[in-house]
Design an enzyme around this catalytic site. Structure first.
Site, PDB file in Angstrom:
ATOM      1  N   ASP A 122     -14.197 -66.293   9.074  1.00 26.23           N
ATOM      2  CA  ASP A 122     -14.556 -64.900   8.806  1.00 26.23           C
ATOM      3  C   ASP A 122     -16.055 -64.686   9.000  1.00 26.23           C
ATOM      4  O   ASP A 122     -16.846 -65.633   8.901  1.00 26.23           O
ATOM      5  CB  ASP A 122     -14.199 -64.518   7.359  1.00 26.23           C
ATOM      6  CG  ASP A 122     -12.703 -64.614   7.103  1.00 26.23           C
ATOM      7  OD1 ASP A 122     -11.924 -64.518   8.067  1.00 26.23           O
ATOM      8  OD2 ASP A 122     -12.330 -64.795   5.922  1.00 26.23           O
TER       9      ASP A 122
HETATM   10  N1  URA Z   1      -9.947 -68.860   4.812  1.00 22.78           N
HETATM   11  C1  URA Z   1     -10.529 -67.653   4.688  1.00 22.78           C
HETATM   12  O1  URA Z   1     -10.130 -66.851   3.861  1.00 22.78           O
HETATM   13  N2  URA Z   1     -11.562 -67.363   5.497  1.00 22.78           N
HETATM   14  C2  URA Z   1     -12.070 -68.223   6.411  1.00 22.78           C
HETATM   15  O2  URA Z   1     -13.041 -67.894   7.114  1.00 22.78           O
HETATM   16  C3  URA Z   1     -11.458 -69.488   6.513  1.00 22.78           C
HETATM   17  C4  URA Z   1     -10.399 -69.786   5.703  1.00 22.78           C
END
Ligand code: URA
Length: 239
Positions: A110
């Protein structure tokens, strides 16, 4: 391989641009400037310098990056700068048979997640690493909004149901590392998995950092920095 073709294969531009770089004296091999774009070199262990920068020859590129917060793992980001802007142009421009050019991220993190991101131009490697059958553990350091209770840890380990699948997802390992700190190991990579798992147990992710994939750890790579992966690193990514 001819020097012009070597540079082309490593992403230094069209064959004409690569020939120009060589003929204008911008390329050194073994410390010597080579002006003949057609000069042939053995690729094994080859290192060359382009405009003062040292490059290893890599038939395929495998890299790790410490993704900083506020970057998107997309070639065409919507809001934040792309992680690809952190890489030198040749790595983004390596020619490929497929429509895409250059190295691609192996899965996505993310925008606000930091830490270990793998990138490669090896499509088979991306496919293998992303396959649900390939259970390479990924370790996340999670900072939570609310204190972590023993019940939350046991529910994360026994399995929680997310909104898009009735089958529960379990953490492969889960340790409380502080009042608001959790180390969570997952072997799948569902969309926003860590954030949704923490929400399912009544908590909330405030910060998320991926510190390890398989046996490969981020160690002292600074945020925004990248490095090549060697054979030993790649062996650490086997399940
Ligand atoms: N899980 C999440 O919620 N976000 C990420 O970036 C990676 C794993």
């Amino acid at each position: 391989m001819r020097l012009e073709d070597i540079l082309f294969s490593q992403g230094f531009g069209t064959r004409r641009v690569c020939a120009g770089l060589i003929q204008q004296g911008h390329v050194q091999v073994n410390g010597e400037t080579v002006l003949d774009a057609g000069q042939v070199f053995d690729l094994e262990g080859l290192r060359f310098t382009v405009q003062g920068e040292d490059w290893p020859f890599a038939a395929q590129a495998y890299l790790m990056l410490n993704k900083p917060a506020g970057t998107e793992c997309s070639q065409k980001p919507s809001t934040w700068p792309s992680v690809y802007t952190l890489l030198p142009a040749p790595l983004r421009q390596r020619p490929q048979k497929a429509a895409v050019q250059g190295v691609q991220a192996v899965g996505r993190l993310d925008q606000d997640t930091t830490g270990l991101l793998l990138l490669t131009d090896d499509g088979k490697f991306i496919h293998k690493m992303s396959s649900p059958k390939h259970h390479v553990p990924k370790v996340y350091e999670v900072t939570t909004k609310h204190p972590i209770t023993p019940d939350m840890v046991s529910r994360l380990l026994s399995g929680v149901v997310l909104d898009d699948d009735p089958r529960p997802v379990k953490a492969a390992a889960c340790e409380k590392a502080g009042d608001l700190q959790l180390r969570l190991t997952l072997t799948e990579g569902k969309y926003h998995q860590v954030k949704r798992m923490l929400a399912a147990v009544g908590n909330r992710v405030e910060a998320l950092h991926r510190s390890q994939i398989g046996g490969l750890v981020l160690n002292d790579l600074a945020p925004g920095q990248w490095r090549w992966l060697n054979e030993q690193d790649l062996a650490l990514l086997k399940p």
